[in-house]
Motif scaffolding. Structure first.
Motif, short mmCIF file in Angstrom:
data_model
loop_
_atom_site.label_atom_id
_atom_site.label_comp_id
_atom_site.label_asym_id
_atom_site.label_seq_id
_atom_site.Cartn_x
_atom_site.Cartn_y
_atom_site.Cartn_z
N TYR A 198 0.51 -1.70 -0.03
CA TYR A 198 -0.50 -0.36 -0.22
C TYR A 198 0.61 1.13 0.03
CZ TYR A 198 -3.89 -3.35 1.40
OH TYR A 198 -4.32 -4.73 1.44
N PHE A 199 2.18 0.83 -0.33
CA PHE A 199 3.08 2.10 -0.31
C PHE A 199 2.39 3.31 -1.16
CE2 PHE A 199 7.29 3.82 -1.87
CZ PHE A 199 7.46 5.64 -0.76
N THR A 200 2.15 3.35 -2.17
CA THR A 200 1.54 4.27 -3.08
C THR A 200 0.33 5.07 -2.36
OG1 THR A 200 2.36 2.84 -5.75
CG2 THR A 200 0.41 4.66 -5.73
N ASN A 201 -0.64 4.38 -1.74
CA ASN A 201 -1.71 4.74 -0.94
C ASN A 201 -1.62 5.49 0.01
OD1 ASN A 201 -3.15 3.37 -2.33
ND2 ASN A 201 -4.64 2.44 -1.52
N TYR A 202 0.02 5.68 1.03
CA TYR A 202 0.91 6.64 1.86
C TYR A 202 1.91 7.97 0.23
CZ TYR A 202 0.31 3.89 6.23
OH TYR A 202 -0.11 3.08 7.02
N LEU A 203 1.51 7.96 -0.41
CA LEU A 203 2.82 8.49 -1.27
C LEU A 203 1.52 9.75 -1.63
CD1 LEU A 203 4.80 6.90 -3.42
CD2 LEU A 203 5.24 8.03 -2.03
N LYS A 204 0.38 8.97 -1.69
CA LYS A 204 -1.03 9.86 -2.34
C LYS A 204 -1.60 11.14 -1.35
CE LYS A 204 -2.09 7.98 -6.77
NZ LYS A 204 -3.11 7.73 -7.18
N LEU A 205 -1.25 9.75 0.67
CA LEU A 205 -2.48 10.46 0.76
C LEU A 205 -0.74 11.57 2.22
CD1 LEU A 205 -3.92 10.70 4.00
CD2 LEU A 205 -3.07 8.89 4.48
N SER A 206 0.27 11.05 1.84
CA SER A 206 1.39 12.16 2.37
C SER A 206 1.46 13.56 1.39
CB SER A 206 2.54 11.54 2.50
OG SER A 206 2.37 10.79 3.01
N GLN A 207 1.02 13.37 0.23
CA GLN A 207 0.66 14.25 -0.46
C GLN A 207 -0.43 15.62 0.05
OE1 GLN A 207 3.28 15.58 -3.37
NE2 GLN A 207 2.38 17.38 -2.49
N LEU A 208 -0.91 14.59 0.16
CA LEU A 208 -2.03 15.17 0.26
C LEU A 208 -2.80 15.99 1.07
CD1 LEU A 208 -5.45 15.95 -0.04
CD2 LEU A 208 -5.73 13.01 0.83
N GLU A 209 -1.94 15.82 2.60
CA GLU A 209 -1.78 16.12 3.68
C GLU A 209 -0.77 17.27 4.04
OE1 GLU A 209 -2.66 12.19 7.31
OE2 GLU A 209 -1.10 12.53 5.84
N PHE A 210 0.49 17.28 3.32
CA PHE A 210 1.59 18.31 3.00
C PHE A 210 0.50 19.24 2.35
CE2 PHE A 210 4.32 19.91 -0.27
CZ PHE A 210 5.15 20.61 0.85
N THR A 211 -0.16 19.25 0.88
CA THR A 211 -0.69 19.91 0.40
C THR A 211 -1.96 20.97 1.03
OG1 THR A 211 -0.55 19.04 -1.80
CG2 THR A 211 -1.92 20.31 -1.68
N ILE A 212 -3.03 19.61 1.83
CA ILE A 212 -3.24 20.68 3.26
C ILE A 212 -2.83 21.90 4.20
CG2 ILE A 212 -5.46 20.33 4.91
CD1 ILE A 212 -6.16 17.32 3.23
N LEU A 213 -1.79 21.13 4.74
CA LEU A 213 -1.32 21.57 6.42
C LEU A 213 -0.48 22.61 5.18
CD1 LEU A 213 -0.34 22.24 8.71
CD2 LEU A 213 2.28 19.85 7.88
N SER A 214 -0.03 23.10 4.50
CA SER A 214 0.62 24.21 3.16
C SER A 214 -0.96 25.31 2.99
CB SER A 214 1.45 23.61 2.14
OG SER A 214 1.98 22.63 2.35
#
Length: 320
Positions: free
Chosen positions: A99-115
């Motif tokens: 499920y590594f790809t899912n973590y990549l997408k979720l982390s990208q999403l969270e980083f974008t929201i956080l930014s």
């Protein structure tokens, strides 16, 4: 039609019976197949279901299923953490986790929201509560997005932290910026004020009441204006993870609630610790939810063309 006649609920109940009858939830062909089927069953984003309105029997099944999912997820992460630790540099081989790809997408999403909500600067110190034996979110954020931030990972399980430490120790950069603390987050008090951002993992608090107690504890000790990132679930995905609503975040200003509709399972809630919080007994401050600005969602939160449902979206006036 009763909730047990709903085809999706029926299918989830069938899979629960099969999963709960397994002798072990350690990764193997049968275990992997059943959990994969469960995830696929619960993925339809717009399925008209509210788990809070299900009958008592299905509610009890859901509660037990979430615990089984948590156990299975922990065993899966431990299994792959052990495999990764056999490499000279485990970080180079994270892609072997299914499920590594899912973590990549979720982390990208969270980083974008956080930014969008963190003053345009990279946080100095981040805490991740419930990091586990395979702390992929911390690793991905530290490697790809927050490359100067120090990450403090909290887990109640000493063996999980030991396994996680083996993954980052060989990396000259991450080994200097990743720290692991074996403790119950409910026992951490003043140290919580040191963090600009705190992430709360989806499986910290299997029951909603437990998770709310953790949120209340964080609200009491987090620094004013610091950020809380919480993972939740929406719709049928709530059979996999506990659900937290914006109204549960007492003492926080809820900035947005984001429900992905692609293969990313978890919803994301971002909130800011209120500076006016009065913690005296009998004077709790409820959640502050600012007026919606849903028209900005695609520009702000869709870096990977995620499908999404926005429940609450708020941006301070200075960001408008």
């Amino acid at each position: 039609m009763g909730c047990q006649q709903d085809p999706l609920v029926q299918r989830v109940c069938e899979l629960y019976e099969k999963i709960s009858s397994l002798e072990s939830l350690k990764p193997c062909k049968d275990v992997n197949m059943l959990f994969n089927q469960l995830v696929l069953t619960c993925m339809p984003p717009n399925y008209p279901i509210d788990v809070t309105k299900l009958c008592r029997k299905v509610q009890e099944m859901r509660s037990n299923l979430i615990k089984l999912c948590g156990e299975g997820e922990g065993l899966l992460e431990s299994h792959y953490s052990s495999i990764l630790a056999s490499y000279d540099n485990p970080i180079d081989h994270l892609h072997i986790f299914p499920y590594f790809t899912n973590y990549l997408k979720l982390s990208q999403l969270e980083f974008t929201i956080l930014s969008q909500h963190h003053s345009g600067r990279e946080p100095s110190r981040v805490a991740f509560v419930g990091s586990g034996p395979l702390p992929l979110t911390s690793i991905v954020l530290a490697s790809n997005h927050l490359t100067k931030t120090h990450f403090h990972n909290y887990d109640i399980d000493a063996s999980a932290n030991s396994m996680a430490l083996q993954l980052v120790s060989p990396d000259p950069d991450l080994s200097k910026r990743m720290f692991f603390h074996t403790t119950d987050i409910m026992d951490v008090t003043c140290a919580l004020r040191d963090y600009d951002v705190i992430f709360l993992a989806a499986l910290v608090g299997m029951e909603k009441e437990q998770k709310i107690r953790v949120i209340e504890h964080l609200s009491k000790y987090m620094a004013n204006d610091s950020i809380l990132m919480i993972r939740s679930a929406h719709g049928a995905r709530a059979f996999l993870y506990p659900v937290i609503e914006a109204s549960d975040l007492r003492g926080f200003q809820v900035l947005s609630v984001f429900h992905p509709t692609d293969e990313v399972v978890n919803s994301v809630i971002i909130a800011r610790k209120c500076s006016t919080l009065n913690h005296e007994k009998g004077s709790p401050l409820g959640p502050i939810i600012m007026p919606n600005k849903c028209c900005e969602i695609h520009q702000v939160f869709n870096p990977l063309n995620h499908g999404s449902i926005v429940e609450e979206l708020t941006i301070e006036e200075k960001l408008s």
